[in-house]
Scaffold this motif. Structure first.
Motif, mmCIF file in Angstrom:
data_model
loop_
_atom_site.group_PDB
_atom_site.id
_atom_site.type_symbol
_atom_site.label_atom_id
_atom_site.label_comp_id
_atom_site.label_asym_id
_atom_site.label_seq_id
_atom_site.Cartn_x
_atom_site.Cartn_y
_atom_site.Cartn_z
ATOM 1 N N GLY A 219 6.595 10.895 4.107
ATOM 2 C CA GLY A 219 5.655 9.978 4.722
ATOM 3 C C GLY A 219 6.008 8.522 4.530
ATOM 4 N N LEU A 220 6.728 8.222 3.451
ATOM 5 C CA LEU A 220 7.100 6.841 3.161
ATOM 6 C C LEU A 220 8.092 6.297 4.190
ATOM 7 N N TYR B 115 12.118 21.649 2.151
ATOM 8 C CA TYR B 115 12.079 21.075 3.493
ATOM 9 C C TYR B 115 10.689 21.077 4.136
ATOM 10 N N PRO B 116 9.905 22.177 4.074
ATOM 11 C CA PRO B 116 8.601 22.147 4.763
ATOM 12 C C PRO B 116 7.709 21.003 4.312
ATOM 13 N N SER B 117 7.590 20.795 3.008
ATOM 14 C CA SER B 117 6.722 19.724 2.516
ATOM 15 C C SER B 117 7.248 18.354 2.939
ATOM 16 N N PHE B 118 8.566 18.170 2.857
ATOM 17 C CA PHE B 118 9.148 16.889 3.263
ATOM 18 C C PHE B 118 8.953 16.638 4.754
ATOM 19 N N ALA B 119 9.214 17.657 5.576
ATOM 20 C CA ALA B 119 9.109 17.503 7.029
ATOM 21 C C ALA B 119 7.660 17.261 7.455
ATOM 22 N N PHE B 120 6.739 18.028 6.873
ATOM 23 C CA PHE B 120 5.327 17.815 7.206
ATOM 24 C C PHE B 120 4.874 16.430 6.734
ATOM 25 N N GLY B 121 5.381 16.009 5.585
ATOM 26 C CA GLY B 121 5.046 14.675 5.099
ATOM 27 C C GLY B 121 5.553 13.593 6.042
ATOM 28 N N TRP C 278 3.269 13.439 8.988
ATOM 29 C CA TRP C 278 2.045 12.724 8.638
ATOM 30 C C TRP C 278 2.295 11.215 8.607
ATOM 31 N N GLY C 279 3.459 10.797 8.110
ATOM 32 C CA GLY C 279 3.784 9.379 8.072
ATOM 33 C C GLY C 279 3.833 8.774 9.467
ATOM 34 N N VAL C 280 4.393 9.514 10.419
ATOM 35 C CA VAL C 280 4.407 9.063 11.810
ATOM 36 C C VAL C 280 2.972 8.920 12.324
ATOM 37 N N ALA C 281 2.111 9.875 11.930
ATOM 38 C CA ALA C 281 0.706 9.819 12.346
ATOM 39 C C ALA C 281 0.033 8.549 11.850
ATOM 40 N N GLN C 282 0.366 8.112 10.624
ATOM 41 C CA GLN C 282 -0.208 6.897 10.064
ATOM 42 C C GLN C 282 0.130 5.677 10.916
ATOM 43 N N VAL C 283 1.377 5.610 11.339
ATOM 44 C CA VAL C 283 1.818 4.482 12.165
ATOM 45 C C VAL C 283 1.130 4.525 13.529
ATOM 46 N N PHE D 57 0.834 -1.207 0.000
ATOM 47 C CA PHE D 57 0.000 0.000 0.000
ATOM 48 C C PHE D 57 0.870 1.259 0.000
ATOM 49 N N SER D 58 1.870 1.290 0.861
ATOM 50 C CA SER D 58 2.742 2.471 0.973
ATOM 51 C C SER D 58 3.568 2.672 -0.292
ATOM 52 N N PHE D 59 4.084 1.589 -0.864
ATOM 53 C CA PHE D 59 4.897 1.693 -2.076
ATOM 54 C C PHE D 59 4.079 2.272 -3.233
ATOM 55 N N VAL D 60 2.853 1.776 -3.402
ATOM 56 C CA VAL D 60 2.006 2.240 -4.503
ATOM 57 C C VAL D 60 1.556 3.675 -4.280
ATOM 58 N N SER D 61 1.070 3.972 -3.074
ATOM 59 C CA SER D 61 0.452 5.279 -2.823
ATOM 60 C C SER D 61 1.456 6.398 -2.578
ATOM 61 N N LEU D 62 2.591 6.076 -1.982
ATOM 62 C CA LEU D 62 3.538 7.118 -1.587
ATOM 63 C C LEU D 62 4.735 7.253 -2.516
ATOM 64 N N LEU D 63 4.902 6.308 -3.430
ATOM 65 C CA LEU D 63 6.053 6.372 -4.332
ATOM 66 C C LEU D 63 5.671 6.165 -5.789
ATOM 67 N N LEU D 64 5.123 5.013 -6.118
ATOM 68 C CA LEU D 64 4.898 4.642 -7.515
ATOM 69 C C LEU D 64 3.970 5.606 -8.241
#
Length: 332
Positions: A220-221, A73-79, A82-87, A40-47
C-alpha cells in the motif's frame, strides 16, 4: 467476557478510532495535502507496523526468509490494490463531493471485503445460517450508507457543483476505489501463511496477525508514496518540510491513529473466530461510518442543514445500528 465479546469490542473500538483518525487534518494550516499524506503514509504504513513487529514477533523479520512467494504475494498484492484505492478515493472526493464519494467507496468496500473472505474460505452458503445474516447485514449497511450519502448530498448541494463529465468519471473512479478498498481486509484474510510462521517463531496466536501488516502495507505504501512524491515535484512544495512543527506532528498523529485502528481490527479477527474477517470487517466499517457521522454533528456540519437532509441523516442511523447487531450475532 467471552472471546466473541472481546472481538466485537475491539472491532467497535477500531471503528471509532479510524472514524476519528482524520480529525487532526483540520488543524493543519500550512502544509499542502502531499506533505501531510507523505508523513501520514510513512508513519502508518511503515514506521509503526515495523516497530510493532520488532516488539511482538520473535525473530522478525527473519520469519519471512523461510516463506515462499505464494505465502507473501497475496498480502502484498492486495495491499498494493488497497493503496491504489487510497489515491483514487482522494480524486473521487474532489469530483463527487464527500457525501457521494464516501458512500460509494465505503459501501462497495464493505460488501466486497465482507463477502469475498466468506466465499473464498467456504464457510457455508450465503443464503442460509450465518451467510444469510452476513447478506442481510451488508444490505442494511448499504441502505444506511446510501441514505447518509443522500442526506449529505442534499446538505451540500449548493456547495458542490460538478459537470456531467466530472460526475461520470468521478463515479467510475469511486467504484474502482470502493472495490479495491476491500483489499485491505483481503490482505489479512489471505495472509494465513505469514501469521502461522509468526506463531512458529514464538508469537502469541492472538497477535501473530501483526506480522502480515508490514507485507500488506508495504504494498500500500508504493502508490501512496509515489503519488505524494509526484505532487511534491509538480507543486514544488518540498520547502514546507523546513517547518515540520506543528503540521508534521498532526500528520504523524493521523497516521498513528489509523494504523492503531487497523491493528485493533486485526486483533478482533482472531477473537471473533471463523467469521472474524467477514462480519468483523463489516462491524469495523459500520462503526467507522457512524463515528464519522457523529463527528460531523459535533463539528456543526449539520447546523444549518435543511429539514429533509437532517431527517434522511437521522433515518440512516437505524439500518446501520441494526446491521451491527445482526453481524455481531453472526459471529457467535
Amino acid at each position: 467476557m467471552t472471546a466473541n465479546m472481546v472481538g466485537i469490542a475491539l472491532a467497535l473500538f477500531g471503528g471509532i478510532v479510524v472514524g476519528n483518525c482524520m480529525s487532526p487534518i483540520k488543524r493543519i494550516k500550512v502544509w499542502p495535502w502531499e506533505c501531510t499524506w507523505l508523513v501520514f503514509s510513512f508513519v502508518s504504513l511503515l514506521l509503526v507496523p515495523v516497530s510493532l513487529c520488532f516488539y511482538a514477533v520473535p525473530g522478525w523479520p527473519a520469519l519471512y526468509w523461510g516463506l515462499t512467494a505464494r505465502d507473501l504475494y497475496p498480502s502484498f498484492a492486495f495491499g498494493f490494490g488497497w493503496g491504489v484505492a487510497q489515491v483514487l478515493f482522494g480524486i473521487a472526493i474532489r469530483r463527487l463531493g464527500m457525501a457521494l464519494g464516501f458512500t460509494v467507496v465505503v459501501g462497495l468496500g464493505t460488501v466486497f471485503g465482507t463477502l469475498i473472505p466468506f466465499l473464498a474460505h467456504r464457510q457455508g452458503s450465503l443464503f442460509a445460517g450465518r451467510g444469510l445474516m452476513l447478506v442481510c447485514g451488508c444490505a442494511l449497511m448499504t441502505l444506511g450508507v446510501g441514505l447518509s450519502g443522500w442526506a449529505g448530498q442534499m446538505r451540500d448541494f449548493r456547495k458542490h457543483e460538478s459537470s456531467a463529465a466530472n460526475y461520470l468519471s468521478g463515479f467510475i473512479i469511486a467504484t474502482i476505489s470502493g472495490v479495491l478498498s476491500s483489499m485491505l481486509n483481503l490482505s489479512l484474510s489471505f495472509g494465513g501463511g505469514i501469521s502461522e510462521a509468526a506463531v512458529k517463531r514464538g508469537a502469541h496466536s492472538a497477535v501473530a496477525v501483526v506480522a502480515i501488516w508490514p507485507i500488506a502495507l508495504a504494498g500500500g505504501l508504493i502508490p501512496n508514496f509515489f503519488y505524494s512524491f509526484w505532487l511534491l515535484i509538480r507543486n514544488r512544495s518540498w520547502n514546507n518540510f523546513r517547518k515540520p512543527v506543528p503540521d508534521g506532528l498532526w500528520s504523524g498523529l493521523m497516521g498513528f491513529l489509523w494504523i492503531s485502528a487497523v491493528v485493533l481490527y486485526g486483533l478482533a479477527t482472531y477473537q471473533l473466530g471463523p467469521l472474524g474477517d467477514s462480519a468483523g470487517w463489516a462491524i469495523y466499517q459500520i462503526t467507522m461510518v457512524l463515528t464519522a457521522c457523529m463527528a460531523g454533528v459535533i463539528a456543526g456540519e449539520w447546523k444549518n442543514a435543511s429539514r429533509p437532509s437532517v431527517t434522511a441523516f437521522l433515518v440512516s442511523i437505524l439500518p446501520l445500528l441494526t446491521a451491527t447487531v445482526i453481524l455481531a450475532k453472526a459471529t457467535k
